[in-house]
Scaffold this active site. Structure first.
Site, short mmCIF file in Angstrom:
data_model
loop_
_atom_site.label_atom_id
_atom_site.label_comp_id
_atom_site.label_asym_id
_atom_site.label_seq_id
_atom_site.Cartn_x
_atom_site.Cartn_y
_atom_site.Cartn_z
CB CYS A 146 -36.67 14.24 -44.53
SG CYS A 146 -37.62 15.66 -43.75
CB CYS A 149 -38.55 17.19 -46.28
SG CYS A 149 -37.49 17.15 -44.60
CG ASP A 150 -38.78 14.04 -49.76
OD1 ASP A 150 -38.45 15.49 -49.93
OD2 ASP A 150 -38.27 13.55 -49.21
#
Ligand code: NAP
Length: 321
Positions: A146, A149-150
């Protein structure tokens, strides 16, 4: 209490089914998943996406999580109820169907927690992983599925993305905002991604391509420090010095709950016929869990609408809600 409609899943398919069945006064209960889980989180895969540019009606694009929040608010507005839990077991052998969830400790033991006259399965699909040494061990320590997300954690670093589809290029384009260099490692020489995504990736000078190459091992001790790669045409092996690996090689359907109860295709997707009907009367399937061909938010939403209408018709044909 026996529910007229229970929806498993809260991506575009599940939430559209909820909007339609709520507006048909069927008081749906949506088992939406658990926030702590990567594959069963509420909102589905769009929660792991950045900009959605192809959902009709949003000329300027919209962030995936925001789009899902809007779907959810719309379902709530018409009276859909939400259970923030994961379905852990189902009994589809007779009606009403039984559903056990992670909401109670007695899951799978005593009487089902929820009973449903019709069940709409919208459990979606999840990211495939490479299955190579180091991948599991370093997941969350450099390995991710992701970028949204990261990506932020990789500011000023060099990273790699594996895959040659739209997901891989979308991840690479997003990651190029943070990373100094993004190397797309693809096992062939041609990309599977759409032309527009290819054009964007080729025009981005932070994105490089490593063709005909597979990753054979994720290297690092506690923290990712590189990838072992192999050229599949020459057999040449090398090490790619990156600090992040984003795996974007496709998805598999979340159908393990239904194995042995619903007819599945060879690739694990739920087999549907005549709209969203499955092999069990009263069980409808919509979205990515039954769609191995289109897999778009808008097609998932469309099939969620179909499932709600099919559920309504089934209830009418069986004595009404
Ligand atoms: P995909 O189209 O199935 O592409 C998967 C890619 O990963 C392929 O290039 C495949 O290689 C590669 N791959 C698969 N298994 C591999 C393995 N074990 N090792 C190395 N490489 C592997 O999946 P996707 O990119 O997730 O896209 C899925 C669907 O969603 C598509 O219809 C796509 O158009 C859509 N989508 C759209 C957008 C957008 O429009 N913005 C964004 C994301 C996804 P091969 O090419 O050699 O098979």
């Amino acid at each position: 209490m026996i529910r007229d409609v229970v929806v498993l899943g809260s991506g575009p398919a599940g939430l559209t089914a909820a909007v339609y069945s709520a507006r048909a006064n069927l008081h749906p209960l949506v088992v939406e998943g658990e926030p702590s889980s990567t594959s069963d989180q509420p909102g589905g895969q769009l929660m792991l996406t950045t900009e959605v540019e192809n959902y009709p009606g949003f000329a300027q694009g919209i962030l995936g999580p925001e789009l899902m929040e809007r779907f959810r608010a719309q379902a709530l507005r018409f009276g859909a109820e939400f259970l923030t839990a994961r379905a852990t077991a189902v009994d589809l052998s007779h009606r009403p169907f039984g559903i056990w969830t992670s909401a109670t400790a007695a899951a799978g033991q005593a009487a089902p927690e929820v009973e449903a006259r019709t069940l709409i399965v919208a459990t979606g699909a999840r990211s495939l992983m490479l299955g190579i040494p180091g991948e599991d061990r370093l997941f969350g320590h450099g390995v991710s599925t992701c970028a949204t997300c990261d990506g932020f954690f990789f500011r000023g670093q060099e990273i790699a993305v594996v895959g040659g589809g739209d997901s891989a290029l979308e991840e690479a384009l997003f990651l190029s905002r943070f990373a100094t260099k993004v190397t797309v490692v693809h096992r062939r020489k041609e990309l599977r991604a759409s032309k527009i995504m290819q054009d964007r990736a080729f025009a981005n000078d932070k994105i490089a391509f490593r063709w005909d190459t597979v990753v054979t091992e994720v290297l690092g001790d506690g923290k990712l420090r590189g990838l072992a790669v192999r050229n599949v045409t020459t057999g040449e092996e090398a090490e790619l010095a990156v600090s992040g690996l984003f795996v974007a090689i496709g998805h598999e359907p979340n159908t393990s709950l239904f194995a042995g109860q619903l007819e599945l295709l060879d690739n694990g997707y739920i087999k549907t016929h005549d709209g969203t009907r499955t092999s069990v009367e009263g069980v409808l399937a919509c979205g990515d869990v039954q769609d191995d061909a289109y897999r778009q938010a808008v097609t998932a939403a469309g099939s969620g609408c179909m499932a709600a209408i099919d559920a309504e018709r089934f209830l009418e044909a069986h004595g009404g809600p």
